[in-house]
Design an enzyme around this catalytic site. Sequence first.
Site, short mmCIF file in Angstrom:
data_model
loop_
_atom_site.label_atom_id
_atom_site.label_comp_id
_atom_site.label_asym_id
_atom_site.label_seq_id
_atom_site.Cartn_x
_atom_site.Cartn_y
_atom_site.Cartn_z
N GLY A 55 -58.57 42.18 20.31
CA GLY A 55 -59.15 41.52 21.48
C GLY A 55 -58.12 40.67 22.19
CG ASP A 56 -56.62 39.29 26.53
OD1 ASP A 56 -56.40 38.06 26.32
OD2 ASP A 56 -56.10 39.92 27.46
NE ARG B 258 -42.91 30.12 14.83
CZ ARG B 258 -42.90 30.19 13.49
NH1 ARG B 258 -43.85 30.81 12.83
NH2 ARG B 258 -41.91 29.64 12.82
CG ASP C 267 -1.99 25.20 -13.96
OD1 ASP C 267 -2.90 25.95 -14.35
OD2 ASP C 267 -1.23 24.58 -14.75
C1 LIG Z 1 -9.50 17.64 -16.78
C2 LIG Z 1 -10.54 18.47 -16.12
C3 LIG Z 1 -10.33 19.81 -15.84
N1 LIG Z 1 -11.31 20.59 -15.26
C4 LIG Z 1 -11.06 22.02 -14.99
O1 LIG Z 1 -10.11 22.55 -15.85
C5 LIG Z 1 -9.58 23.74 -15.29
C6 LIG Z 1 -8.09 23.73 -15.47
O2 LIG Z 1 -7.63 25.01 -15.64
P1 LIG Z 1 -6.69 25.75 -14.59
O3 LIG Z 1 -5.88 26.75 -15.31
O4 LIG Z 1 -5.99 24.77 -13.74
O5 LIG Z 1 -7.75 26.49 -13.67
P2 LIG Z 1 -8.75 27.67 -14.03
O6 LIG Z 1 -10.14 27.10 -14.24
O7 LIG Z 1 -8.24 28.55 -15.11
O8 LIG Z 1 -8.83 28.46 -12.68
P3 LIG Z 1 -7.61 29.24 -11.97
O9 LIG Z 1 -7.30 28.43 -10.76
O10 LIG Z 1 -8.16 30.58 -11.61
O11 LIG Z 1 -6.46 29.33 -12.90
C7 LIG Z 1 -9.93 23.70 -13.81
O12 LIG Z 1 -10.94 24.68 -13.57
C8 LIG Z 1 -10.48 22.33 -13.62
O13 LIG Z 1 -11.50 22.32 -12.61
C9 LIG Z 1 -12.54 20.04 -14.95
O14 LIG Z 1 -13.44 20.74 -14.45
N2 LIG Z 1 -12.75 18.69 -15.19
C10 LIG Z 1 -11.82 17.89 -15.78
O15 LIG Z 1 -12.10 16.68 -15.98
#
Ligand SMILES: Cc1cn([C@@H]2O[C@H](COP(=O)(O)OP(=O)(O)OP(=O)(O)O)[C@@H](O)[C@H]2O)c(=O)[nH]c1=O
Length: 610
Positions: free
Chosen positions: A496-497, A513, A88
């Site tokens: 043919g061959d 090939r 997360d």
């Molecule tokens: C700051 C920042 C964040 N992210 C994306 O933000 C989501 C965070 O949300 P999460 O709740 O942690 O994840 P989710 O996308 O909801 O997926 P899940 O793991 O299923 O909860 C993730 O996607 C990260 O990559 C980027 O792609 N680039 C950045 O610079």
Amino acid sequence: MVLSPVIGKLLHKRVVLASASPRRREILSQAGLRFEVVPSRFKEKLDKAAFATPYAYAIETAKQKALEVASRMHQKDLRAPDVVIGADTIVTIGGLILEKPADKQDAYRMLSRLNGKEHSVFTGVAIIHCCSEDGQLDTDVCEFHEETTVKFSELSEDLLWEYIDSGEPMDKAGGYGIQALGGMLVEYVRGDFLNVVGFPLNHFCKKLVELYCPPHREDVQRVKHDSIPAVDTFEIASEAAQGDEGCGPSRAGVHGHTGQAPAGPQGPDTNGLVENPPPFPSDLLDLIDGFKASKALFTACKLKVFDVLKEEGPLKAVDVARKLNASVCGTGRLLDVCVALGLLEKTDTGYGNTQLASRHLASEGACSLHGFVAYNDEHAWTVFTDLESAVRQGPRAAAGRPAEDPSQSRDQRLRFMRAMHGLTQLTARQVATAFDLSRFASACDLGGCTGALARELAREYPRLKVTVFDLPEVIEHVSSFHPEGRQPERLRFVPGDFFKDDLPDAQLYILSRILHDWADDRVHELLSRVSRSCKPGGGLLVVETALDERRAARASLPAALNALVRAQGRERSLAEYRSLLGQHGFRDVQVAQAGDRLDVVLGTRASSAP
Ligand SMILES: Cc1cn([C@@H]2O[C@H](COP(=O)(O)OP(=O)(O)OP(=O)(O)O)[C@@H](O)[C@H]2O)c(=O)[nH]c1=O
């Protein structure tokens, strides 16, 4: 390729990424991890005020995401995965936690808050080891977090709105994506960049080392606490762990306790110093297991897994099993292996084809290699079990090329034709365009089989008339490869061959090939027949996978073994092909590549006889 030996520790486990984030998926697959993706259904609504720190909140959310997936999979499959990874990412500024914006206004509020200031990005990660005993799910949780500082430049309102209107902020914590357009907003980053993107890979690897390769006591002093141990340190640790029932998370390891591991196989030497054992042979182990992967692919193709999923996927294992008339347990295992091999994807709704599988492994379609897979499964597989005697006794001179073996059954011939058809279709365009052949008005593809290359030549060169010359028993089946009916007017098939019959008239002769199937005396015989038929100024185009230093030996060596076990033919180098053409009166010999597996050699018939 598995870069880090410690990632390799997870290769033989069923690993699930409990995340819908495409960034996490990319980071982990680029690191060489093989896993299934099962997005978590956990609602990210924990009471933030109940946590002492923002990262405690991120860790708990990551853990709940992973636990939800582990228990759902356990209930559904009655077989939990071995490892579930949850993560997360949150952005914090001034004690406030920012997650994904609810709408554009929300994104604007977030970005305005971050404008011109430093903020922290935390990713909490949970690695959950599962095991089911008596139908009960037992889990061990290992958790950690990583913090990165990011500073935004002073940004104008216009720029913020332009960025919001790009749509990029909506699925990202804090409302920006540092890896894409959002990178423009950022003045500097302190810490792990990938942590901001969504997954702290470096810290994750360190955790795996702790879990899977607890170091020797002696090594603890050598390893700096804040660095991922160098590869040789992994190896010492992994050898040690292997001595202890293989390298996996001991219960103590999972809980982060790194007790003393027994000495590695070589043990301390008499001076009390630990000798460096050799590097752990991960690639070698992959190689040893390679045949299992091939067989899994062959079996899935034969059972038409990819056809079923192309038409009706995604499907649960039980439904695939019903359609294949196979056992649920066996089908489930095979499907999981296909996921690990990158042929299938697994999501909440079930198993589905990857693009690769739909394109190349389903039985229909212009790029299908289904016939080639079947040929390898049913023919090459059997023949290769005899490799040892082929090596001991040398090439089996008695064996003929499959299409010419008189004892070959109709089914075997069709199987061979299907294999050649798929393979040729895949590369026909690259071969047809390797040289500009527009100066020729007619061409004859000797041993041209189903006409896959000939059709492409006719398509590419609107003036060119193409003849496919092959054995009558091959030509007989050609129509079944072109279900749309009539062949293009400029394309004809002549039975043919090429060793016995007059070759059809043509300005350009093609041997695609073919030569590698024959020993030198037969190759000379064939080339001299081509040379006699070819008028001065005419051409000879040879298509082969040449043995060549420039290409990684990997691509051409299996073909070399093919020739050994199957017939009297052999692979040759480009220099040999050049010389063969020269000896038979072809000059100005040029070489080009068609894709990364094929070489195309073109010579022009000189006016004087060789
Ligand atoms: C700051 C920042 C964040 N992210 C994306 O933000 C989501 C965070 O949300 P999460 O709740 O942690 O994840 P989710 O996308 O909801 O997926 P899940 O793991 O299923 O909860 C993730 O996607 C990260 O990559 C980027 O792609 N680039 C950045 O610079």
